[in-house]
Design an enzyme around this catalytic site. Structure first.
Site, PDB file in Angstrom:
ATOM      1  N   SER A 124      -2.815   0.876   3.163  1.00  0.00           N
ATOM      2  CA  SER A 124      -3.198   2.426   3.634  1.00  0.00           C
ATOM      3  C   SER A 124      -2.712   3.545   2.386  1.00  0.00           C
ATOM      4  O   SER A 124      -1.784   2.850   1.859  1.00  0.00           O
ATOM      5  CB  SER A 124      -2.209   2.702   4.813  1.00  0.00           C
TER       6      SER A 124
ATOM      7  N   TYR B 193       5.492   3.700   9.737  1.00  0.00           N
ATOM      8  CA  TYR B 193       4.194   3.120   9.550  1.00  0.00           C
ATOM      9  C   TYR B 193       4.127   2.965   8.055  1.00  0.00           C
ATOM     10  O   TYR B 193       3.734   2.076   7.573  1.00  0.00           O
ATOM     11  CB  TYR B 193       3.105   4.091  10.304  1.00  0.00           C
TER      12      TYR B 193
END
Lengths: 440, 255
Positions: free
Chosen positions: B147, B160
């Site tokens: 990501s 995250y």
């Protein structure tokens, strides 16, 4: 054992395998106990035919030796000899190979696995049509096969891409020549129709014939072409000159940067190639090497295509579907996908090999650099065109066919698989190509 | 087998029901992929993804179940996927991930561990096993979905982003270690994508749909670049953001 990165001549889809070089039938038999396993010659198949990721690759170059040539041209050769080596020792004695592809740098075993053809297919058939007998080592034992002894296995092996066993020794019939030269007639044509008509009318009166077609021009000069046709020069002298072809003088030392071969550079090359050809020339004397193997003059020329490599697309269609050739060249020319001069040739009847490529009619071969995003789709469309016309593509060149298209192109595929299963019931023999096309 | 155009025929998707993975699977099946093993937690969602893959041209779509909160199960799950593929695997997509809820998770040790397991530990355990299988094959490719949040971890999503940062750096170095083996690993760094996972989040700049991500992935798989950014412009945006001085970074990203 030696773990090596292997690709075909197109330098695409690499895989790593253990490479071994057996030098006897016993050693070959020993390695065939492992699985997966496939033989490899000089790596001139364009795609993934002579590699098997994670398996054992049998380099056939250790299988050497050449017997004396009989008065009628019959000779026994090790399957690992290259055609270059066979020619080098046969030509000074007045013999030439009956069929040669566009390079001498293929092994005899590889020539059988791909059932290679040359510029004389319309007259003399493919390589397999001149093989009298071959010795084959399979996972279930050794056997010598011929058109009369186990013909099913003999023919399945011709064009069988190495999947029926490892050919170790071959008995061939050579062709008598009295010089080392070819007399070449060259004609230039401005349209595809004109060159195709000339080939239909005139090819039968020449032993060798091939046309180079420019796929990069559109409109009126789409498919302009140079047709070269030739015959072995005859000599009446008692001791004519018979020199073997020279080895490569030039070498491409490293991979070219990506994009060296782009639409502009290829267009310029094709233009120059076309312009340098005479409109018409008769009986020009060329050496065998210059006529048959012009690209052998530059070693490792495949590196010019850069790190992503290239594919060669070669298909055959019957005379009734000659329009497929026109459509294919039109499709490429319109799509703007760059392609070097395409090679167009007439085929005579095919042989009994279930996976042998040649069939009576036409064959067209195109070199295409990997890179343009639309190329995969354009070639998939060409597959459909060819299959719908009852034609086929050449497995020795293939690196991208969809498996579901293979059966339509080779209707005797199931017969081939039956024969393979008989000699290799446990499926030891496979290749990246066979895995991709579900051939094993 | 991968062909000359790097189009895979057999694919394993770990996290096969994720929206991004499904979009990539659809595009792969429309080209050459015929066998796709879909692995994940929710059998119903995976069956739905399998049906979709068949609609796009796949002929064999086995489903494998695993729980990504249990890294000890990763080895068996990967083995089962390779078994189900029934031949050489051309591409393994690691699409396992959990966005979580920072406010809730940061005060709960169990939830924090679950975030690490799903986003980092399970994928790393799976990669270890995938690596072995592909090295045995002498070829194969891995696509790890990282990501842009891993490039510089934000305070407001440090669980995250931190887990993804670990995965991203580890996978990048794993890719380097695989040079010269026939196995290749590529990283995908997408920006915010409109999916079930990001439903309800405040709109962010450079947000894209899953099909745009899949298009970028198809291009990246074809040319083999080590890091695929989606959209491609984010490569430059995040290179700049990564070098912002701390106060400025906090002002821009953690308002």
């Amino acid at each position: 054992m030696n773990r090596q990165r292997l690709t075909g001549w197109g330098r695409t889809a690499p895989s790593y395998a253990h490479v071994v070089r057996p030098s006897s039938d016993e050693e070959v038999a020993h390695w065939l106990e492992s699985s997966p396993v496939i033989a490899r010659g000089l790596g001139r198949s364009y795609g993934d035919a002579a590699q098997v990721g994670g398996g054992v690759v049998l380099d056939n170059r250790g299988l050497r030796g050449m017997g004396p040539i009989s008065p009628d041209g019959v000779v026994s050769v090790g399957a690992g000899l290259s055609l270059d080596e066979v020619i080098a020792s046969a030509l000074p004695q007045g013999w030439f190979v009956p069929v040669t592809p566009g390079t001498r740098q293929v092994s005899v075993g590889g020539a059988i696995a791909a059932d290679v053809h040359g510029k004389n297919h319309h007259r003399d058939g493919s390589f397999g049509d001149h093989v009298l007998e071959m010795h084959l080592v399979t996972p279930t034992g050794e056997r010598t096969v011929s058109p009369t002894v186990d013909p099913d296995l003999f023919w399945a092996t011709l064009g069988g891409m190495g999947l029926t066993g490892v050919v170790t020794r071959v008995t061939l019939r050579l062709m008598r020549v009295s010089t080392d030269r070819v007399l070449v007639d060259t004609d230039r044509f401005d349209t595809l129709d004109a060159v195709m008509s000339a080939m239909v009318e005139g090819d039968d009166s020449y032993r060798y014939s091939v046309a180079w077609v420019d796929c990069m021009t559109r409109g009126r000069s789409m498919g302009r072409a140079i047709l070269t046709r030739g015959e072995h020069a005859e000599s009446t002298e008692s001791s004519p000159l018979l020199r073997a072809p020279r080895s490569a003088l030039l070498k491409v030392p490293f991979s070219a940067p990506p994009g060296l071969l782009n639409p502009l550079s290829i267009r310029l090359f094709n233009e120059a190639w076309f312009r340098k050809a005479p409109r018409q020339r008769r009986e020009e004397s060329q050496t065998l090497g210059a006529f048959f193997h012009p690209l052998d003059g530059v070693a490792d020329w495949n590196r010019l295509y850069g790190p992503r490599g290239f594919v060669q697309y070669q298909f055959a269609v019957s005379d009734a579907h000659a329009d497929t050739v026109v459509k294919a060249i039109h499709t490429l020319s319109e799509s703007g996908v760059p392609s070097f001069l395409a090679v167009l040739k007439r085929f005579g009847p095919g042989n009994s090999g279930p996976l042998s490529f040649p069939m009576a009619g036409w064959t067209l071969a195109l070199d295409l650099p990997v890179g343009p995003a639309r190329l995969p789709g354009v070639l998939d469309d060409l597959d459909d065109l060819v299959a719908d016309a009852g034609g086929r593509i050449y497995l020795a060149k293939d690196a991208r066919l969809r498996p579901e298209r293979l059966r339509a192109m080779y209707p005797r595929l199931d017969h081939f698989l039956e024969v393979k299963n008989r000699v290799d019931p446990e499926g030891h023999l496979t290749s990246d190509l066979a895995r991709r096309l579900l051939l094993s | 087998m991968d062909n000359a155009f790097s189009q895979p025929q057999t694919v394993v998707v770990l996290g096969g029901s994720s929206d991004i993975a499904r979009a990539i699977t659809r595009k792969l099946c429309a080209e050459r992929t015929r066998t796709v093993v879909l692995a994940g937690r929710d059998g119903t969602l995976l069956e739905r993804a399998a049906e979709e893959a068949r609609d796009f041209g796949a002929t064999k779509c086995p489903v494998v179940l695993f729980d990504a909160t249990d890294p000890l199960g990763a080895e068996a799950a990967v083995d089962q996927c390779f078994e189900a593929a029934g031949g050489q695997v051309d591409l393994v997509i690691v699409a396992v991930g959990l966005l979580g809820n920072q406010e809730r998770d940061q005060v709960d040790v169990d939830a924090t561990l679950a975030m690490m397991n799903v986003n980092f530990t399970w994928p790393v355990a799976a990669l270890t096993r995938v690596r072995t299988h592909l090295l045995d094959q002498g070829r194969g490719r891995i696509l790890v979905i990282s990501s842009v949040a891993s490039v510089r971890v934000r305070a407001s999503a440090y669980l995250y982003g931190g887990a993804k940062a670990g995965l991203d750096r580890l996978a990048g170095a794993l890719a380097d270690s695989l040079r010269g083996t026939g196995v290749q690993l590529q990283l995908l760094r997408p920006g915010v994508v409109r999916t079930r996972m990001t439903e309800g989040l405040a709109p962010a700049p450079f947000t894209t749909g899953v099909n745009e991500v899949a298009d970028v992935v198809m291009k990246g798989l074809a040319d083999g670049r080590p890091v695929i950014w989606s959209p491609p412009l984010l490569r430059y945006v995040f290179t700049a953001l990564r070098h912002l001085p701390g106060p400025l970074w906090r002002m821009v990203m953690d308002r």
